[in-house]
Scaffold this active site. Structure first.
Site, PDB file in Angstrom:
ATOM      1  N   SER A 227       1.040  -1.266  -0.197  1.00  0.00           N
ATOM      2  CA  SER A 227      -0.294  -0.487   0.103  1.00  0.00           C
ATOM      3  C   SER A 227       0.383   1.340   0.295  1.00  0.00           C
ATOM      4  O   SER A 227       1.690   1.278  -0.969  1.00  0.00           O
ATOM      5  CB  SER A 227      -1.075  -0.127   0.873  1.00  0.00           C
ATOM      6  OG  SER A 227      -2.002   1.125   1.001  1.00  0.00           O
TER       7      SER A 227
ATOM      8  N   GLU B  33      -1.069  -2.834  -8.435  1.00  0.00           N
ATOM      9  CA  GLU B  33      -2.622  -2.588  -7.156  1.00  0.00           C
ATOM     10  C   GLU B  33      -2.759  -1.879  -6.779  1.00  0.00           C
ATOM     11  O   GLU B  33      -2.393  -0.707  -6.938  1.00  0.00           O
ATOM     12  CB  GLU B  33      -2.456  -3.599  -6.635  1.00  0.00           C
ATOM     13  CG  GLU B  33      -1.558  -3.448  -4.986  1.00  0.00           C
ATOM     14  CD  GLU B  33      -1.990  -2.968  -4.102  1.00  0.00           C
ATOM     15  OE1 GLU B  33      -3.349  -3.096  -4.109  1.00  0.00           O
ATOM     16  OE2 GLU B  33      -1.407  -2.100  -4.212  1.00  0.00           O
TER      17      GLU B  33
ATOM     18  N   HIS C  70      -4.652  -5.306  -1.939  1.00  0.00           N
ATOM     19  CA  HIS C  70      -5.499  -5.674  -1.058  1.00  0.00           C
ATOM     20  C   HIS C  70      -5.978  -6.432  -0.471  1.00  0.00           C
ATOM     21  O   HIS C  70      -8.079  -5.833  -1.057  1.00  0.00           O
ATOM     22  CB  HIS C  70      -6.019  -4.168  -0.851  1.00  0.00           C
ATOM     23  CG  HIS C  70      -5.460  -2.606  -0.151  1.00  0.00           C
ATOM     24  ND1 HIS C  70      -4.538  -2.459  -1.555  1.00  0.00           N
ATOM     25  CD2 HIS C  70      -5.530  -1.766   0.814  1.00  0.00           C
ATOM     26  CE1 HIS C  70      -3.755  -1.342  -0.913  1.00  0.00           C
ATOM     27  NE2 HIS C  70      -3.809  -1.154   0.208  1.00  0.00           N
TER      28      HIS C  70
END
Length: 306
Positions: free
Chosen positions: A109, A207, A277
């Protein structure tokens, strides 16, 4: 390329928060996972700090990072969570300290900014994988996601196939090169900085979470116009969670956005990877050699530790 040393039973890992503030109850809930792996856990001095949407001041978060890197007893740094803020300290990191103390760096992330900066500045191999307070503490944290930490104890070549999830070949072909990338929005935010993502001759992992199709459209357009997509040898499309439009209004679907930017490339593109995620979360080292095959529908990634 510089690989960190593997973990041994009895080693100590450091846990810090270079981005958003940490829910300490969730963090402590995750610590037994590492203790069962035979590891000791040491928390950063400022991990409980809060400064708005940050886990303390820039100086506090940077100090924790430098302390964990310099500490010879700390063999790996596993981040507590993502959020926002890692990019704020990138320019003040002592990269010589990182280069002289290579160790396992694990997270994803917002940590994508650090993955990219460390790789660009030092060549250190880092790991894209789940974190304590945001993932491991969850009741539905699964066995496969947990087993991915085994690669830190023994050099392991990973192979992602349709045994893990259905995969969609968007563009056929075979590709190889270093695996780089991570969170799309963070990769885009490096462009124009000293830590700009280098995709030339590399396989890019993409992502994200919470980004509507029009936002992903804009970010992929920036990667396209900056030449980042054309320079790559292949693209791995991971999970794009919570990507539905938040209000009812005309919108392209995410599939249409992917079609416009990815399906017309002259390099292999495969989507459907449970990387990001999501659970299960297939963890991969970044900065090592990888192969993407549309004929086999596989992504193979070299070991990330020595």
């Amino acid at each position: 390329m510089m690989k960190p040393a593997r973990l041994q039973k009895g080693d100590t890992i450091g846990v810090i928060a270079p981005s958003g503030p940490v829910n300490m109850e969730k963090l402590h809930k995750a610590i037994p996972f590492f203790e069962k792996l035979g590891l000791h856990v040491q928390l950063g001095q400022h991990i409980e700090e809060k400064n708005g949407y940050l886990a303390g001041t820039d100086e506090q978060r940077l100090a924790d990072l430098h302390e964990m890197i310099a500490d010879k007893n700390i063999k790996a740094i596993i981040f507590a969570r993502g959020g926002y803020g890692a990019g704020r300290i990138a320019s003040d990191i002592d990269y010589n300290l990182v280069r002289n103390n290579p160790k396992i760096i694990w997270g994803y992330s917002d940590i994508t900014y650090l993955h990219t900066a460390f790789h660009q500045a030092t060549g250190l191999v880092t790991f894209h994988g789940p974190m304590l307070a945001s993932d491991i503490s969850q009741d539905d944290f699964d066995e496969l996601s947990g087993r991915m930490f085994e690669q830190l104890f023994e050099p392991t070549k990973l192979c992602y196939s349709e045994k893990s999830s259905p995969l969609c070949v968007r563009v056929s072909g075979e590709a190889e090169g270093e695996l780089v990338g991570g969170n799309l929005s963070l990769l885009v935010s490096t462009i124009g900085t000293p830590y700009e993502i280098d995709t030339k001759g590399k396989i890019i992992l993409l992502e994200d979470i919470g980004e509507e199709p029009y936002r992903v459209d804009a970010m992929l357009n920036q990667l396209k116009l900056s030449g980042k997509l054309a320079e790559a040898t292949g693209i791995v499309v991971g999970d794009f969670a919570e990507s539905e439009p938040k209000v009812e209004k005309p919108s392209l679907t995410m599939e249409q956005v992917f079609h416009d930017y990815l399906d017309k490339l002259n390099i292999p593109v495969i989507s459907g990877f449970k990387i990001g995620h999501c659970l299960p979360h297939f963890s991969v080292p970044l900065g090592v050699h990888a192969k993407l095959s549309s004929s086999k529908k596989t992504l193979t990634v070299d070991a990330g530790v020595e």
